[in-house]
Design an enzyme around this catalytic site. Structure first.
Site, short mmCIF file in Angstrom:
data_model
loop_
_atom_site.label_atom_id
_atom_site.label_comp_id
_atom_site.label_asym_id
_atom_site.label_seq_id
_atom_site.Cartn_x
_atom_site.Cartn_y
_atom_site.Cartn_z
CB CYS A 5 129.56 116.70 -46.96
SG CYS A 5 129.08 115.55 -48.26
CB CYS B 56 132.86 115.11 -49.28
SG CYS B 56 132.78 114.62 -47.54
CB CYS C 236 133.48 127.80 -57.36
SG CYS C 236 132.00 128.28 -58.23
CB CYS D 7 130.86 110.49 -48.41
SG CYS D 7 130.28 112.08 -49.02
CB CYS E 238 128.89 111.99 -45.33
SG CYS E 238 130.29 113.11 -45.48
#
Length: 134
Positions: A48, A97, A121, A100, A51
């Site tokens: 991510c 995510c 995707c 976060c 984060c």
């Protein structure tokens, strides 16, 4: 929902560029075929961008021909959250995510020929790629 990492809108704006903020925090979608990670083919891990939470292993990436990086499964099921998304007159499953709450993309059950049958995707701008040490 509460997440391990929580920031104010102003704090997110300070650490993300405008396009990253739009995608990660406002659930926008980058234009297809424009993401820098679309053609990335080296071994490594996708995390991510907001984060650093590790999301996908490179070996689960495949060319779905859709214009966005696609994966057939997350690195760990706990790395992402699935949320029903009925926006834009469609019924989809949004992928966030788990650490976060940032928007990553959507998952579709059309990853034909993959071990799971799924196609995660993802927006390139929502991830960072770290190549494996050779």
């Amino acid at each position: 929902m509460t997440y391990e990492i929580e920031r104010t809108t102003e704090q997110w704006r300070e650490i993300l560029n405008p396009q990253e903020f739009q995608v990660l925090r406002e659930a926008a979608t980058e234009r297809p075929w424009t993401g820098p990670l679309l053609d990335e083919a080296r071994p490594g891990v996708y995390s991510c961008r907001a984060c650093g939470n590790e999301l996908f292993k490179a070996e689960t990436k495949f060319d779905a021909g859709c214009g966005w990086p696609s994966f057939w499964e997350p690195l760990r099921q706990e790395a992402v959250k699935h949320v029903e998304d009925n926006s834009l007159g469609m019924r989809r499953v949004e992928v966030l995510c788990a650490k976060c709450g940032s928007h990553l993309g959507h998952v579709f059950p059309d990853g034909f020929g993959t071990p799971t049958g799924d196609r995660y995707c993802m927006n390139s701008v929502s991830m960072e790629f770290t190549p494996s040490a050779q």
